[in-house]
Design a protein around this motif. Structure first.
Motif, PDB file in Angstrom:
ATOM      1  N   UNK B 174      33.492  22.039  49.392  1.00 39.99           N
ATOM      2  CA  UNK B 174      34.814  21.758  48.823  1.00 39.99           C
ATOM      3  C   UNK B 174      35.500  23.018  48.346  1.00 39.99           C
ATOM      4  N   UNK B 175      35.694  23.975  49.264  1.00 44.60           N
ATOM      5  CA  UNK B 175      36.232  25.285  48.855  1.00 44.60           C
ATOM      6  C   UNK B 175      37.659  25.227  48.293  1.00 44.60           C
ATOM      7  N   UNK B 177      38.784  22.885  46.230  1.00 51.33           N
ATOM      8  CA  UNK B 177      38.678  22.482  44.819  1.00 51.33           C
ATOM      9  C   UNK B 177      37.865  23.511  44.036  1.00 51.33           C
ATOM     10  N   UNK B 178      36.666  23.787  44.542  1.00 52.99           N
ATOM     11  CA  UNK B 178      35.801  24.774  43.884  1.00 52.99           C
ATOM     12  C   UNK B 178      36.090  26.149  44.471  1.00 52.99           C
TER      13      UNK B 178
END
Lengths: 196, 196
Positions: B174-175, B177-178
Motif C-alpha cells: 500500500x505505497x 497510503x504508507x
C-alpha cells in the motif's frame, strides 16, 4: 429466491472450508481437490467459484477479514476510545486460537498480493476500512479523555496497523519467543502509553 | 585456496542475483532458468547451490538480512541509545529504494517459512539476533538517559520488531497510503516517545 439463498449459503460454506484448510494445512496443500473432498462436492463444481488459486486465496482472506470485523463489532457494543481500541487489537492480534489460525491465511495472502493487482486492491480496501475505524476510535478517545498522547493520530494509526500486522508474522513464525503473553504485554503497554 | 575463494565468490554472486530477481520480478518468475540466464551459468550448475526453490528463497533472505545488518553496523559507529535505535529502524523500514526491494524478498520468505522448518529456523535466528541487538541498544539508552519511557524493554523490543515487520507489508502492498514520509512519521513519533 430459494435458489439465490442456496447459492449464497454454498459460497459461505466454501469460504469457511477454504480458509480453515489454508490455516491448518498450508496454502500448497489446499488444492481444489482438498476443498471439494472436504465439502463433498464434485471436483469440477468448484471451478465456478475459483477460476484459479488466487481466487481461492482472495475468498479465504475476505472471509477471515469479515470474521475478524464481526467479532470486533460484537464486542464493541457500548465501548469507546481506549477500551474500544483494546478490543480491536485483541481481535486482530494472533494471541488466541482463532486469530492465530487467521494469521496463517494472511501470510500467504500477502505473498500472492505482491504479484496480483486484484488481491492488492482487496488488501488496500481492507486497510482503508481499518484506518477509518481506528481514526474514529482515536477521535472518540481524545474527546472523552482516555487518549492523551501528544503523538498525532495519523502516526498512531500507522503504528497500530504496522504492529498488528507484524505481530501476525512474529507469532506464527516464532511462537516460542512471541508468546501470547508477550503479545498481550506488547499491546497493553502500548495502549497504556496512549492514555498518558 | 584460490578454488575456495572462487567458490565463495560464486556463492555471493548467486545470492546477489537471486535476491534482486525475487525483489524485481517476484518469486514465481524467479526460476532456476532466470537465475542462470542472469548469471550466464549453465542451467544444471545451479542445482548444486539450490536443490529446490526453498533453498533459493533461504539464500535470498539470508543475503538481504546480512546486507541490512552490514548497513546498520556501518552507520552505528559512535552512536548509542536512541540515536543507534533510529539508525536500526531506518535500515529495516522500507522507506528507501533498497529497503523496499528487500521487503519484496521478505514477504515470500515468510510464506514459505510457514511450511518449511529450515526456513522457520533461519527466521528464528534472525529475530533472536535482532532482539539481542535491540535489548543492548535500549540498555545503553537507559544508562545514558536518552530512553526514559516507563514501558519495559521486553515490550519495547516486541513493539519495534512487530512495527518494523508490519511496515514491510504496509509499504509494499500500500505505497500510496504508507508513503515513505508516513513511515518516517510513524517511527519518529514512536522514538520521540521513548525519550519522554
Amino acid at each position: 429466491m430459494p435458489k439465490k439463498v442456496d447459492h449464497q449459503q454454498r459460497r459461505a460454506e466454501i469460504a469457511d472450508t477454504t480458509w480453515r484448510l489454508i490455516a491448518e494445512r498450508g496454502i500448497d496443500a489446499t488444492t481444489m481437490r482438498a476443498i471439494t473432498d472436504a465439502l463433498g462436492m464434485a471436483n469440477g463444481a468448484l471451478k465456478h467459484y475459483f477460476p484459479d488459486k488466487n481466487a481461492l486465496v482472495k475468498t479465504a482472506f475476505v472471509r477471515v477479514f469479515d470474521n475478524t470485523n464481526t467479532r470486533i463489532q460484537q464486542r464493541l457494543a457500548g465501548l469507546t476510545g481506549l477500551a474500544a481500541l483494546r478490543v480491536f487489537c485483541q481481535e486482530v492480534m494472533p494471541a488466541e486460537d482463532v486469530t492465530e489460525l487467521e494469521a496463517r491465511v494472511v501470510l500467504p495472502f500477502w505473498q500472492r498480493a505482491l504479484a496480483d493487482a486484484q488481491l492488492e486492491e482487496v488488501w488496500a480496501e481492507a486497510m482503508a476500512q481499518w484506518r477509518q475505524q481506528l481514526r474514529r476510535i482515536l477521535a472518540e478517545g481524545r474527546e472523552e479523555g482516555t487518549i492523551r498522547t501528544p503523538v498525532a493520530d495519523d502516526a498512531l494509526v500507522e503504528q497500530l496497523l504496522a504492529m498488528l500486522n507484524g505481530a501476525q508474522v512474529l507469532a506464527v513464525l516464532g511462537p516460542d519467543e512471541t508468546t501470547r503473553e508477550t503479545q498481550q504485554a506488547m499491546i497493553e503497554s502500548y495502549l497504556d502509553n496512549l492514555g498518558r
